[in-house]
Design an enzyme around this catalytic site. Structure first.
Site, PDB file in Angstrom:
ATOM      1  N   THR C  21       0.833  -1.202   0.000  1.00 21.38           N
ATOM      2  CA  THR C  21       0.000   0.000   0.000  1.00 21.38           C
ATOM      3  C   THR C  21       0.871   1.257   0.000  1.00 21.38           C
ATOM      4  O   THR C  21       2.069   1.189   0.246  1.00 21.38           O
ATOM      5  CB  THR C  21      -0.882   0.018   1.258  1.00 21.38           C
ATOM      6  OG1 THR C  21      -0.039   0.029   2.420  1.00 21.38           O
ATOM      7  CG2 THR C  21      -1.775  -1.210   1.307  1.00 21.38           C
ATOM      8  N   ASP C  22       0.247   2.403  -0.248  1.00 17.00           N
ATOM      9  CA  ASP C  22       0.963   3.665  -0.100  1.00 17.00           C
ATOM     10  C   ASP C  22       0.123   4.648   0.720  1.00 17.00           C
ATOM     11  O   ASP C  22      -0.978   4.315   1.165  1.00 17.00           O
ATOM     12  CB  ASP C  22       1.397   4.236  -1.454  1.00 17.00           C
ATOM     13  CG  ASP C  22       0.252   4.768  -2.297  1.00 17.00           C
ATOM     14  OD1 ASP C  22      -0.832   5.094  -1.768  1.00 17.00           O
ATOM     15  OD2 ASP C  22       0.445   4.872  -3.514  1.00 17.00           O
TER      16      ASP C  22
END
Lengths: 143, 143, 143, 143
Positions: C21-22
């Site tokens: 994820t970011d």
């Protein structure tokens, strides 16, 4: 007579893909921390705790405060590893884990990882949710 | 009177991009090991040693044997960090470094990293190339 | 009467961890290429071909020549995706695949990926090993 | 007489580290998308827009909707690349860019990337901030 904490070591399989390796032909050292984190996530899930839900429902995140890793033997493309999780110590706001990566009986890397529970918004220390501590203290690892 | 080893701490800038962050809004913990490795690579390059050339010409690779990292403060998207390298100890086949990540004067993470020199083909321990040890022992960090 | 190529779409599960994820709260776009590559590796393995063995025994690597990816819906932490592989076209030295990432019945990303077979040493184009082409042409996907 | 859009191609240097390579000895294909994203982030920053600020102040994120990448020549450890950004088309809620990775005069990879502006909370399409469109339309790339 007190019950001893008997949570058996948890193990999660990790296959090595191209993304995990580097031009030395081996698994890149930072990627073991990804494998350890995957295994911790599955260990928490097996205890009944999804991390997105912990955040949505209780407003807490479990973050890494400290890591110690020894790299003993290399892993390579196509290897299948077992990554273990064992609880060493639980305090109000921190958990200390011992995690290892093995290929069959060969120990590739071992580690001691300290996790801290923090408020998702402020990042300030928070008590670990009671349900997690109860699950960890249960002989079956289930509340 | 012997000259003391006076190699000043080396620093390398690292900008934080989306790739470095996770859904907690912070830099993912494994990525500090990437930043430390980038800074070490630039430190070796500043001493005159490219790692591809070390491998091609001397048949050796420098691998990570041990890491200890403390995560003190989080970094976020768009931050610009300074990542330092300082030599703590040099032996025949190993180097021990102290590395930190800072944002301005704020210490975000610090570490002790042990590197080992190995033969690229067999991965067996090998002496560090004499030129590297000489460069590290020089007061200017240059052979 | 010619046999039609009837290899059914292959599917590989991918769990979303923090590493994927970011800070936008979603899976980082480059990581879908990792998921596609994991599924391709498992597809080749299911056909009987490990990539380390291909390299050791036949001196070839399968590299990516071209990718087209559409990002339709985001994935998030803890999601479990299915990543598919279907063969679109096979030529002497290239394979074209259609790959998708789904969460349940929701299509998150789809792609067309062109792979090329090259000599591991020179990176020059090489014919795909006959055994792979035979496995792909077999109705069961087995030689 | 209308001014033509004359924004010259933007270029950002990217050094190749161990983290970028894989066991094939080359840069892993997904990592070019990281390099392209770093260059886009620096291009937006050079235009005056930090992405964390865009999100905090305007509630928007710029996400990737579509990518097409051709891999032409490999990059290796220690290489220094130039990654370019050129605007192909700007619409109300999307930008289309052409991005390339070069080593000296050698083109390693080129791409066409479509970006979309979305609300950070709902992920629904939103107009690109006027200031960005103005900056892109200016002959100097500055508002």
């Amino acid at each position: 007579m007190p019950r001893k904490m008997t949570l058996a070591a948890f193990s999660h399989p990790v296959r090595i893909y191209w993304e995990d390796t580097d031009a030395g032909g081996l698994v890149y050292y930072a990627n073991y921390l990804k494998f350890f984190e995957r295994a911790r996530s599955e260990w928490l899930r097996a205890l009944g705790f999804g991390q997105q839900r912990l955040r949505d429902e209780q407003g807490v995140m479990i973050v890494v405060a400290d890591t110690s890793v020894r790299y003993l033997q290399p892993a390579r493309l196509d290897d299948e590893l077992d990554v273990t999780v064992a609880l060493s110590a639980a305090a109000r706001a921190t958990l200390t884990l011992t995690q290892s990566a093995l290929r069959g009986a060969t120990l590739l890397a071992d580690s001691r990882i300290t996790l801290a529970c923090v408020a998702a918004a402020s990042l300030r220390p928070r008590r670990l949710p009671r349900a997690i501590l109860d699950a960890l203290a249960s002989p079956t690892g289930r509340p």
